[in-house]
Enzyme design. Structure first.
Site, PDB file in Angstrom:
ATOM      1  CD  GLU A  56      -1.548   2.168   2.186  1.00 16.14           C
ATOM      2  OE1 GLU A  56      -1.134   3.238   1.669  1.00 16.14           O
ATOM      3  OE2 GLU A  56      -1.627   1.993   3.402  1.00 16.14           O
ATOM      4  CB  CYS A  59      -1.853   6.283   3.315  1.00 13.75           C
ATOM      5  SG  CYS A  59      -2.912   5.283   4.360  1.00 13.75           S
TER       6      CYS A  59
END
Length: 529
Positions: free
Chosen positions: A263, A300
């Site tokens: 990720e 994020c």
């Protein structure tokens, strides 16, 4: 617990190489103890022990693994006070946030315990034989089985929930895989405390000690060696695009390539449609300011670009955003490296043709200048944005980019040109959605999660959550790194043809001893064969 500064490998301390220390971002002071970097030999020992453990752990029952995960969760909760204090020292993250993160870490372990205790996650499927058919149809049964030892990399911005016992570790263990964690060098003390909690659970539950190892290193050599070790069968990573792609490339070049579930970079576009803007421009600006500056913008899912019309209601939105940015206090970032990268990227953006620095907070007194930064707001127009792919790249820190468009066709063109992101947010009224039906269809192919009328920061740990997206948000858009579906990354389907009943996994045996849901001849049922 007294910190040792050494890796944990099969219950024995490892690592006698060069040392490094974590730093306290609030003051810049080095923290004790010094941590010993692991060696290539330590990687090999941990990997060989994981292979030994897999022979046993991969065949444990869901109930046994659930007990193990629950014990890890209990041990982490018992350490909460020490974990919060050390993580606060190493990250400067607020203690209330870290208290919540402790709960999230133990909570997701317990979520996976429930999933594997019930057992239907393994997707057992049975097609009964038909010996009278020409040619005869065999007995076919399949289910998910663990892949083998998994390497996990701790993340910088979540020292607990995406670290040693975070979602990657929890889901890999739940599926039946031993785990080797490469701790993030920014918070080795926090990592060691959590590693010890897992080690205690291994002993308390009678698991093979090779089920878990923890390796320290301040550089990249140990992580690289771990990904390339032939015993490792999959990798879980959360971090930057550059680091995630480097690991992905290493894994692809192995004699036996393995999946890297990384990720990585995401700018998380926000689309403010006209009706929503007219209904509450000030409130929207305040919401989005809070979202792109929370945790010093080191999320994020931070909204890194906001698409906004040039019509008059937008001026109030921009004014409120400028005011809030200009009045924001300095932020303390996780590491000096992250702070320096943020400074470089915002400085470059401020000199970019067609981009305006719309607002910036004044540099104030900070305890440690090397970790300190301020919020900034940039603005550009649609032609500049579509001409420069760099403007949609992630800038990790407290900043966002306003992209001003003239008409709806430009908004849709911008959406079509996006690369992959973790999230996209749409602020819209019902009328807006009727006028822009194509926008949602476009975004379905660009992100893993579409958020309506709220900010993207904050990721619930549930069964339905998807925390992933097309590249470069992740290396595999079919997966998630958060929620119970993340377990599927670390399992693979195996089919058994005409296998004697006693030799089958319990999920596939005629009697259905686990009572799980199974697909039998195309129909879901809990009934025996």
């Amino acid at each position: 617990m007294e910190l040792t500064g050494k890796s944990l490998i099969a219950s024995l301390p490892g690592g006698e190489g060069k040392t490094f220390r974590a730093f306290e971002p609030a003051s810049g002071a080095a923290l004790e103890p010094a941590y010993h970097s692991a060696s290539a030999a330590d990687v090999d020992v941990a990997a060989r022990k994981a292979v030994e453990a897999f022979a046993q752990f991969g065949r444990t029952s869901g109930a046994a693994r659930a007990g193990f995960l629950n014990q890890i969760a209990a041990n982490i909760d018992a350490l909460a006070e020490s974990l919060i204090e050390r993580a606060h020292q190493e990250s400067a993250l607020p203690k209330p946030r870290l208290k919540s993160e402790v709960g999230r870490t133990s909570g997701q372990l317990r979520l996976f315990a429930k999933v594997i205790q019930e057992g239907s996650w393994a997707m057992p499927c049975i097609d009964r034989p038909d010996p009278a058919r020409k040619p005869p149809k065999p007995d076919l049964r399949s289910c998910l089985r663990p892949v083998g030892p998994v390497a996990v990399f701790g993340a910088s911005n979540f020292p607990l929930a995406f670290s040693v016992a975070g979602g990657d570790t929890a889901s890999a263990l739940a599926a039946g895989n031993p785990v080797i964690v490469k701790a993030h060098p920014a918070h080795p003390g926090t990592s060691e405390l959590v590693g010890a909690a897992i080690r205690d659970a291994i002993r308390e539950c009678g698991m093979h000690p090779g089920v878990f190892s923890l390796l320290f290193d301040s550089g990249v050599s140990i992580g690289s060696a771990l990904v390339q070790h032939p015993a490792i069968k999959a990798v879980g990573f959360t971090g930057s695009l550059a680091a995630g792609r480097a690991l992905f490339d290493l894994a692809a070049k192995r004699p036996e390539p393995i999946p890297v579930y990384a990720e990585m970079g995401s700018t998380n576009p926000v689309f403010v449609l006209p009706g929503a803007l007219a209904a509450g421009s000030q409130e929207l600006a305040a919401q989005l300011f809070a979202s792109f500056t929370i945790g010093a913008g080191q999320f994020c899912t931070k909204p890194g670009m906001i698409f906004l019309s040039k019509q008059s209601p937008a001026q109030e939105f921009v004014r409120v955003m400028q005011e809030k940015v200009s009045q924001a206090a300095p932020f303390t970032m996780l590491t000096s490296g992250i702070r320096n990268a943020f400074a470089r990227e915002t400085e470059a953006r401020s000199h970019r043709d067609g981009v305006t620095l719309a607002a910036a907070a004044p540099a104030g007194a900070a305890a440690s200048e090397s970790f300190s930064t301020v919020a900034s707001l940039f603005e550009t127009d649609f032609p500049t944005f579509v001409a420069g792919s760099d403007l949609s790249a992630e800038v990790f820190g407290p900043t966002t980019l306003l992209v001003r468009y003239d008409d709806p066709s430009q908004l849709l063109e911008a959406a079509r040109g996006l690369s992959g992101h973790l999230t996209a947010t749409v602020f819209a009224t019902g009328d807006d959605l009727q006028k822009y039906p194509e926008l949602i269809a476009i975004l379905e192919n660009k992100v893993g999660r579409i958020v309506f009328n709220s900010v993207p920061t904050g990721v619930e740990v549930t069964h339905a959550m998807i925390h992933g997206g097309p590249y470069p948000a992740s290396t595999d858009s079919r997966t998630t790194s958060v929620g119970s579906q993340s377990i599927f990354r670390f399992a693979r389907p195996v089919c058994y043809q005409d296998c004697p009943n006693a030799a089958l996994p319990a999920e596939l045996q005629n009697e259905n001893p686990l009572g799980v849901w199974r697909m039998i001849d195309g129909e879901l049922t809990r009934q025996p064969v």
